[in-house]
Design an enzyme around this catalytic site. Structure first.
Site, PDB file in Angstrom:
ATOM      1  N   THR A 134      48.837 -39.556 -40.634  1.00 11.65           N
ATOM      2  CA  THR A 134      48.100 -38.282 -40.606  1.00 11.65           C
ATOM      3  C   THR A 134      47.135 -38.227 -39.427  1.00 11.65           C
ATOM      4  OG1 THR A 134      48.239 -38.148 -43.009  1.00 11.65           O
ATOM      5  CG2 THR A 134      46.577 -36.787 -41.956  1.00 11.65           C
ATOM      6  N   GLU A 145      49.737 -38.494 -49.865  1.00 13.53           N
ATOM      7  CA  GLU A 145      51.156 -38.807 -50.056  1.00 13.53           C
ATOM      8  C   GLU A 145      51.976 -37.543 -50.246  1.00 13.53           C
ATOM      9  OE1 GLU A 145      51.418 -42.302 -49.523  1.00 13.53           O
ATOM     10  OE2 GLU A 145      53.190 -41.252 -48.780  1.00 13.53           O
TER      11      GLU A 145
HETATM   12  C1  LIG Z   1      52.182 -48.312 -53.830  1.00 14.13           C
HETATM   13  C2  LIG Z   1      50.939 -47.539 -53.793  1.00 14.13           C
HETATM   14  C3  LIG Z   1      50.634 -47.187 -55.187  1.00 14.13           C
HETATM   15  C4  LIG Z   1      49.612 -46.478 -55.453  1.00 14.13           C
HETATM   16  C5  LIG Z   1      48.718 -45.983 -54.387  1.00 14.13           C
HETATM   17  C6  LIG Z   1      47.374 -46.250 -54.867  1.00 14.13           C
HETATM   18  C7  LIG Z   1      46.395 -45.497 -54.526  1.00 14.13           C
HETATM   19  C8  LIG Z   1      46.540 -44.386 -53.573  1.00 14.13           C
HETATM   20  C9  LIG Z   1      45.295 -44.297 -52.794  1.00 14.13           C
HETATM   21  C10 LIG Z   1      45.213 -43.609 -51.678  1.00 14.13           C
HETATM   22  C11 LIG Z   1      46.380 -42.911 -51.046  1.00 14.13           C
HETATM   23  C12 LIG Z   1      47.289 -43.912 -50.465  1.00 14.13           C
HETATM   24  C13 LIG Z   1      48.007 -43.641 -49.459  1.00 14.13           C
HETATM   25  C14 LIG Z   1      48.155 -42.303 -48.892  1.00 14.13           C
HETATM   26  C15 LIG Z   1      48.984 -42.254 -47.871  1.00 14.13           C
HETATM   27  C16 LIG Z   1      49.336 -41.007 -47.260  1.00 14.13           C
HETATM   28  O1  LIG Z   1      48.875 -39.937 -47.600  1.00 14.13           O
HETATM   29  S1  LIG Z   1      50.493 -41.231 -46.047  1.00 14.13           S
HETATM   30  C17 LIG Z   1      50.783 -39.656 -45.398  1.00 14.13           C
HETATM   31  C18 LIG Z   1      51.576 -38.794 -46.390  1.00 14.13           C
HETATM   32  N1  LIG Z   1      52.051 -37.671 -45.685  1.00 14.13           N
HETATM   33  C19 LIG Z   1      53.058 -36.927 -46.149  1.00 14.13           C
HETATM   34  O2  LIG Z   1      53.556 -37.109 -47.249  1.00 14.13           O
HETATM   35  C20 LIG Z   1      53.555 -35.882 -45.197  1.00 14.13           C
HETATM   36  C21 LIG Z   1      54.300 -34.795 -45.943  1.00 14.13           C
HETATM   37  N2  LIG Z   1      55.183 -34.092 -45.012  1.00 14.13           N
HETATM   38  C22 LIG Z   1      56.500 -34.463 -44.912  1.00 14.13           C
HETATM   39  O3  LIG Z   1      56.983 -35.370 -45.546  1.00 14.13           O
HETATM   40  C23 LIG Z   1      57.362 -33.647 -43.958  1.00 14.13           C
HETATM   41  O4  LIG Z   1      56.556 -33.067 -42.956  1.00 14.13           O
HETATM   42  C24 LIG Z   1      58.121 -32.520 -44.707  1.00 14.13           C
HETATM   43  C25 LIG Z   1      57.168 -31.651 -45.470  1.00 14.13           C
HETATM   44  C26 LIG Z   1      59.113 -33.157 -45.635  1.00 14.13           C
HETATM   45  C27 LIG Z   1      58.813 -31.662 -43.695  1.00 14.13           C
HETATM   46  O5  LIG Z   1      59.449 -32.539 -42.824  1.00 14.13           O
HETATM   47  P1  LIG Z   1      60.547 -31.963 -41.829  1.00 14.13           P
HETATM   48  O6  LIG Z   1      59.966 -30.778 -41.169  1.00 14.13           O
HETATM   49  O7  LIG Z   1      61.084 -33.044 -40.978  1.00 14.13           O
HETATM   50  O8  LIG Z   1      61.640 -31.663 -42.863  1.00 14.13           O
HETATM   51  P2  LIG Z   1      62.335 -30.357 -43.361  1.00 14.13           P
HETATM   52  O9  LIG Z   1      62.795 -29.507 -42.214  1.00 14.13           O
HETATM   53  O10 LIG Z   1      61.511 -29.713 -44.428  1.00 14.13           O
HETATM   54  O11 LIG Z   1      63.573 -31.086 -44.028  1.00 14.13           O
HETATM   55  C28 LIG Z   1      64.462 -31.818 -43.199  1.00 14.13           C
HETATM   56  C29 LIG Z   1      65.344 -32.607 -44.119  1.00 14.13           C
HETATM   57  O12 LIG Z   1      64.695 -33.848 -44.398  1.00 14.13           O
HETATM   58  C30 LIG Z   1      64.666 -34.070 -45.774  1.00 14.13           C
HETATM   59  N3  LIG Z   1      63.481 -34.864 -46.069  1.00 14.13           N
HETATM   60  C31 LIG Z   1      62.203 -34.528 -45.842  1.00 14.13           C
HETATM   61  N4  LIG Z   1      61.399 -35.509 -46.261  1.00 14.13           N
HETATM   62  C32 LIG Z   1      62.184 -36.493 -46.750  1.00 14.13           C
HETATM   63  C33 LIG Z   1      61.925 -37.767 -47.346  1.00 14.13           C
HETATM   64  N5  LIG Z   1      60.677 -38.237 -47.520  1.00 14.13           N
HETATM   65  N6  LIG Z   1      62.974 -38.516 -47.715  1.00 14.13           N
HETATM   66  C34 LIG Z   1      64.226 -38.044 -47.555  1.00 14.13           C
HETATM   67  N7  LIG Z   1      64.558 -36.831 -47.019  1.00 14.13           N
HETATM   68  C35 LIG Z   1      63.520 -36.076 -46.623  1.00 14.13           C
HETATM   69  C36 LIG Z   1      64.595 -32.693 -46.373  1.00 14.13           C
HETATM   70  O13 LIG Z   1      64.984 -32.723 -47.724  1.00 14.13           O
HETATM   71  C37 LIG Z   1      65.560 -31.954 -45.485  1.00 14.13           C
HETATM   72  O14 LIG Z   1      66.849 -32.257 -45.896  1.00 14.13           O
HETATM   73  P3  LIG Z   1      67.971 -31.121 -45.843  1.00 14.13           P
HETATM   74  O15 LIG Z   1      67.518 -30.075 -46.829  1.00 14.13           O
HETATM   75  O16 LIG Z   1      69.209 -31.836 -46.251  1.00 14.13           O
HETATM   76  O17 LIG Z   1      67.957 -30.610 -44.428  1.00 14.13           O
HETATM   77  C1  FAD Z   2      42.203 -40.025 -50.410  1.00  6.34           C
HETATM   78  C2  FAD Z   2      43.178 -39.828 -49.292  1.00  6.34           C
HETATM   79  C3  FAD Z   2      43.843 -40.912 -48.746  1.00  6.34           C
HETATM   80  C4  FAD Z   2      44.737 -40.742 -47.692  1.00  6.34           C
HETATM   81  N1  FAD Z   2      45.341 -41.841 -47.151  1.00  6.34           N
HETATM   82  C5  FAD Z   2      46.168 -41.665 -46.087  1.00  6.34           C
HETATM   83  C6  FAD Z   2      46.767 -42.805 -45.463  1.00  6.34           C
HETATM   84  O1  FAD Z   2      46.531 -43.944 -45.865  1.00  6.34           O
HETATM   85  N2  FAD Z   2      47.582 -42.605 -44.390  1.00  6.34           N
HETATM   86  C7  FAD Z   2      47.857 -41.346 -43.907  1.00  6.34           C
HETATM   87  O2  FAD Z   2      48.602 -41.209 -42.939  1.00  6.34           O
HETATM   88  N3  FAD Z   2      47.300 -40.234 -44.484  1.00  6.34           N
HETATM   89  C8  FAD Z   2      46.464 -40.382 -45.558  1.00  6.34           C
HETATM   90  N4  FAD Z   2      45.905 -39.278 -46.144  1.00  6.34           N
HETATM   91  C9  FAD Z   2      46.152 -37.947 -45.561  1.00  6.34           C
HETATM   92  C10 FAD Z   2      47.085 -37.142 -46.447  1.00  6.34           C
HETATM   93  O3  FAD Z   2      48.369 -37.663 -46.397  1.00  6.34           O
HETATM   94  C11 FAD Z   2      47.071 -35.681 -45.952  1.00  6.34           C
HETATM   95  O4  FAD Z   2      45.772 -35.160 -46.144  1.00  6.34           O
HETATM   96  C12 FAD Z   2      48.094 -34.871 -46.731  1.00  6.34           C
HETATM   97  O5  FAD Z   2      49.380 -35.210 -46.312  1.00  6.34           O
HETATM   98  C13 FAD Z   2      47.875 -33.355 -46.589  1.00  6.34           C
HETATM   99  O6  FAD Z   2      47.995 -32.975 -45.245  1.00  6.34           O
HETATM  100  P1  FAD Z   2      46.840 -32.097 -44.581  1.00  6.34           P
HETATM  101  O7  FAD Z   2      45.571 -32.766 -44.831  1.00  6.34           O
HETATM  102  O8  FAD Z   2      47.264 -31.805 -43.187  1.00  6.34           O
HETATM  103  O9  FAD Z   2      46.834 -30.734 -45.408  1.00  6.34           O
HETATM  104  P2  FAD Z   2      47.450 -29.331 -44.911  1.00  6.34           P
HETATM  105  O10 FAD Z   2      48.908 -29.443 -44.876  1.00  6.34           O
HETATM  106  O11 FAD Z   2      46.723 -28.871 -43.714  1.00  6.34           O
HETATM  107  O12 FAD Z   2      47.070 -28.441 -46.202  1.00  6.34           O
HETATM  108  C14 FAD Z   2      46.211 -27.325 -46.106  1.00  6.34           C
HETATM  109  C15 FAD Z   2      46.839 -26.184 -46.919  1.00  6.34           C
HETATM  110  O13 FAD Z   2      48.009 -25.741 -46.223  1.00  6.34           O
HETATM  111  C16 FAD Z   2      49.081 -25.594 -47.139  1.00  6.34           C
HETATM  112  N5  FAD Z   2      50.367 -25.802 -46.462  1.00  6.34           N
HETATM  113  C17 FAD Z   2      50.634 -26.707 -45.489  1.00  6.34           C
HETATM  114  N6  FAD Z   2      51.916 -26.644 -45.125  1.00  6.34           N
HETATM  115  C18 FAD Z   2      52.492 -25.680 -45.886  1.00  6.34           C
HETATM  116  C19 FAD Z   2      53.803 -25.136 -45.986  1.00  6.34           C
HETATM  117  N7  FAD Z   2      54.820 -25.587 -45.217  1.00  6.34           N
HETATM  118  N8  FAD Z   2      54.037 -24.157 -46.917  1.00  6.34           N
HETATM  119  C20 FAD Z   2      53.031 -23.721 -47.704  1.00  6.34           C
HETATM  120  N9  FAD Z   2      51.754 -24.164 -47.641  1.00  6.34           N
HETATM  121  C21 FAD Z   2      51.504 -25.140 -46.753  1.00  6.34           C
HETATM  122  C22 FAD Z   2      48.830 -26.687 -48.152  1.00  6.34           C
HETATM  123  O14 FAD Z   2      49.512 -26.395 -49.385  1.00  6.34           O
HETATM  124  C23 FAD Z   2      47.316 -26.621 -48.315  1.00  6.34           C
HETATM  125  O15 FAD Z   2      47.005 -25.643 -49.287  1.00  6.34           O
HETATM  126  C24 FAD Z   2      44.987 -39.434 -47.191  1.00  6.34           C
HETATM  127  C25 FAD Z   2      44.340 -38.323 -47.748  1.00  6.34           C
HETATM  128  C26 FAD Z   2      43.436 -38.508 -48.794  1.00  6.34           C
HETATM  129  C27 FAD Z   2      42.750 -37.307 -49.380  1.00  6.34           C
END
Ligand SMILES: CC/C=C\C/C=C\C/C=C\C/C=C\C=C\C(=O)SCCNC(=O)CCNC(=O)[C@H](O)C(C)(C)COP(=O)(O)OP(=O)(O)OC[C@H]1O[C@@H](n2cnc3c(N)ncnc32)[C@H](O)[C@@H]1OP(=O)(O)O
Ligand code: FAD
Length: 627
Positions: A97, A380
């Site tokens: 992110t 996530e």
């Molecule tokens: C083990 C740990 C246990 C517990 C944790 C404990 C505590 C937690 C404490 C804190 C938090 C911990 C960590 C937090 C980490 C993070 O937050 S990491 C960052 C997370 N970020 C995201 O999840 C980003 C979300 N966005 C996306 O995944 C992508 O941007 C998207 C929204 C999917 C869009 O991607 P894109 O534009 O490339 O894709 P599309 O055009 O929408 O689709 C393209 C095709 O790809 C397929 N797709 C998309 N994602 C996936 C996937 N993950 N796996 C497989 N396939 C995927 C999608 O279905 C499309 O397929 P098609 O329809 O066949 O074309």
């Molecule tokens: C406690 C915590 C721990 C984290 N840990 C990690 C980490 O370890 N590593 C890491 O990489 N990241 C981490 N993150 C970041 C986290 O993964 C992102 O904040 C999360 O993926 C959301 O993305 P964003 O912040 O850009 O929100 P945005 O996507 O900017 O969301 C803002 C608003 O836009 C809307 N929106 C966005 N896209 C669309 C769409 N396509 N259609 C409709 N609405 C949409 C959302 O629904 C939301 O209402 C952490 C976040 C938190 C809060």
């Protein structure tokens, strides 16, 4: 019983104390206390650990960074970095992110440019929005990051790839040249986690630091794809699957334990004017707040177990090169994470609020849980984005169902059997098979309804992407409906196959029916709109839910006691096993730092002049009030 593991009172500690204490305790537990087989802490203590420690450090190091090395690294790269990371000799995080992007990964701006002459990648954040922002453990702990960045070779972009980047010196822990790193400051929760920022400017890493299981760059700059590029998103799928148990089911179970125990002790008001004050748990309104959340703990637990098994089976298939299950697993894990985190976070707040004023005290242990669960709706994969990912898959499947018989979690989309509900009594609506059918029908109709609306818009000339955007709310509802039918269906199956006593199976069946009926009654508009239930049957559904509340009330405390949380784990004056709520609250308050002196000198200095004037007036020496 190890005093090193006992919690100090978190609410009476500063953020920096909590950060340091969490690190001490985590390392002590993982490196000293627990037996290990290689990396994996083993034994019953591990299960206790996952329940016991309120504030971990190295969540991302252990839960994301290490699994990513395994998922994205070649055998050589795993051999190099896994042992170091497994033994905490390097500390890593998952840096994906950015300040400007989190949901839309194709918008990430950090770039890794290949320098053929030196066989290195040059990492840059070209502008402030490219700075990595949020990764856990990154601000002050990590000395390495698994950096997700756009690979660029000779000006051509190859998409997001994973790079191992050292950011701090392994001797001094100081940031390396070109690295600006720090903590992002106070947050709603996760006080003990140093979520950080990371600005990289012309940081050079060897070519070998591109994690190359799925693709590689040869010394001459030739780019080779080696597998399904969707697997680059695999880490997020795994965390979504795993966090449901850890961060949704477990905390909600703790919150329910606290709230139900407190509600059994707290006497407030009368039901029968001629009787004594009642425990608030005797109010049906209170039961309606608490017991469906207790049911959610069990149903989410059963559904999560099924999802973990599905992910495990998929992982074995991927090892054989078969990634055919990935689309369904992605859709299901995204939908489950979004819908259960939404339900869990809302449920934790409902039960907190059900504890009245003392539920607003940190001494209840509930604000800690509620604030932490709120984060599950964002990290996530932000929930809306995840629900739309799930809906994307459902719409595709609904189209396919017109010509093929579907299997897996979407099988019901091609079930064209008569699904009308013949329930005549509220007892009929407590039947598991009836509840499953109702949820399948509602989900099928919700998916078809959203798809039909979009098709009609496109037929009338609306571009497909605009139709998708305008129908987003219907698509999100379809995703929710799909997950609800999955949770109810898997739970009914799980309970039916469970070998346990008849009395326990009865309780679990009642809890499952309560969960399903609470969902029906909370969404009866859909069930009527899609012809699943008549208005009269909706009345029966409400009656069925109230009847279950009455049946479960006598066992409510026993059910939450079965979660078996110790007082040290709960850290709650309201939820302690002995029920001595008021004595514990008073003792807890007296320990607050504010009370370490009778007079708070810093504030007294401001108040003192006015108090002395008041004293003089009351003792007849002072002037009349200025007023
Ligand atoms: C083990 C740990 C246990 C517990 C944790 C404990 C505590 C937690 C404490 C804190 C938090 C911990 C960590 C937090 C980490 C993070 O937050 S990491 C960052 C997370 N970020 C995201 O999840 C980003 C979300 N966005 C996306 O995944 C992508 O941007 C998207 C929204 C999917 C869009 O991607 P894109 O534009 O490339 O894709 P599309 O055009 O929408 O689709 C393209 C095709 O790809 C397929 N797709 C998309 N994602 C996936 C996937 N993950 N796996 C497989 N396939 C995927 C999608 O279905 C499309 O397929 P098609 O329809 O066949 O074309
Ligand atoms: C406690 C915590 C721990 C984290 N840990 C990690 C980490 O370890 N590593 C890491 O990489 N990241 C981490 N993150 C970041 C986290 O993964 C992102 O904040 C999360 O993926 C959301 O993305 P964003 O912040 O850009 O929100 P945005 O996507 O900017 O969301 C803002 C608003 O836009 C809307 N929106 C966005 N896209 C669309 C769409 N396509 N259609 C409709 N609405 C949409 C959302 O629904 C939301 O209402 C952490 C976040 C938190 C809060």
């Amino acid at each position: 019983n190890d005093t090193s593991m006992q919690h100090r009172n978190l609410n009476h500690m500063t953020r920096e104390e909590r950060f340091s204490e969490a690190m001490r305790r985590t390392l002590y537990a993982l490196k000293v206390l627990l037996p290990r087989e290689g990396w994996t802490p083993v034994g019953p203590e591990m299960k206790y650990l996952a329940r016991a420690i309120k504030e971990f450090t190295f969540i991302i190091h252990a839960g994301v960074f290490i699994p990513c090395i395994m998922s994205y690294g070649t055998n050589e790269q795993i051999a190099k970095w896994f042992p170091l990371a497994a033994d905490f000799r390097i500390i890593g995080t998952y840096a994906q992110t950015e300040l400007g992007h989190g949901s839309f990964l194709r918008g990430l701006e950090t770039i890794a440019t290949y320098d053929r002459a030196n066989q290195e990648f040059i990492i840059n954040c070209p502008k402030i929005t490219a700075m990595k922002w949020w990764p856990g453990d990154m601000g002050k702990s990590a000395n390495h990051v698994l950096l997700m960045a756009e690979l660029v070779i000779d000006g051509k972009k190859y998409g997001m790839h994973g790079f191992m980047v050292q950011i701090r010196d392994l001797t001094t822990h100081e940031p390396l040249p070109g690295v600006t790193v720090g903590d992002i400051g106070a947050k709603l929760s996760f006080e003990s986690v140093d979520n950080g920022f990371l600005y990289l400017q012309n940081v050079r890493i060897p070519r070998e630091n591109l994690l190359s299981k799925l693709s590689e760059v040869h010394p001459d700059g030739t780019y080779i794809k080696k597998g399904n590029q969707r697997l680059m998103y695999g880490s997020m799928v795994r965390v979504r699957v795993n966090l449901i148990a850890h961060e949704i089911v477990m905390p909600l179970a703790k919150a329910c334990t606290i709230a139900v125990r407190y509600s059994a002790v707290r006497r407030q008001g009368l039901i029968n004017p001629s009787k004594e004050e009642v425990p608030v748990l005797d109010y049906v309104a209170q039961q309606h707040k608490l017991l469906p959340q207790v049911a959610t703990v069990f149903m989410a637990h059963f559904a999560a177990k099924q999802l973990v098994k599905m992910h495990h089976d998929y992982s074995l298939e991927v090892e054989k090169g078969n990634t055919s299950q990935l689309p369904e697993l992605h859709a299901l894990s995204a939908g489950m994470k979004a819908c259960l985190s939404e339900q869990g976070a809302a449920g934790a707040e409902i039960v907190r609020r059900a504890c009245g004023g003392h539920g607003y005290s940190c001494g209840s242990g509930l604000p800690f849980i509620v604030n932490r669960m709120l984060a599950t709706c964002t990290y996530e994969g932000e929930n809306t984005v995840m629900q739309l990912q799930c809906a994307r898959y459902l719409i595709k499947c609904a189209d396919q169902a017109k010509k093929d018989k579907l299997t897996g979690s979407v099988w019901y989309l091609s079930d064209f059997s008569n699904m009308s509900c013949t329930a005549q009594t509220f007892g009929d609506l407590q039947e598991p098979s009836v509840l499953v059918k109702l949820h399948e029908r509602r989900a099928k109709c919700a998916v078809q309804h959203a798809g039909k609306k979009m098709q009609n818009m496109v037929k009338n000339g609306t571009p497909a992407h605009d139709a998708w955007n305008m129908m987003a709310t219907l698509l999100i509802n379809a995703a929710r409906a799909h997950i609800m039918q999955y949770v109810v269906g898997t739970s009914v199956t799980y309970i039916s196959e469970l070998s346990c006593s008849a009395s326990l199976k009865k309780i679990l069946t009642q809890l499952c029916a309560l969960y399903a009926l609470h969902n029906i009654n909370s969404n009866c508009g859909d069930f009527v709109k899609f012809g699943c239930l008549t208005s009269a049957q909706c009345d029966l559904a409400q009656e069925a839910e109230f009847n279950l509340l009455k049946q479960l009330r006598p066992d409510a405390v026993g059910i939450v006691d079965s979660f078996d949380f110790t007082d040290d784990i709960l850290q709650s004056c309201l939820g302690a096993y002995d029920g001595n709520v008021y004595e514990r609250l008073f003792e807890w308050a007296k320990q607050a730092p504010m009370n370490k002196t009778e007079v708070h000198q810093d504030s007294y200095q401001y108040l003192q002049p006015y108090l002395h004037e008041g004293r003089d007036v009351l003792e007849g020496r002072g002037r009349n009030s200025k007023l």
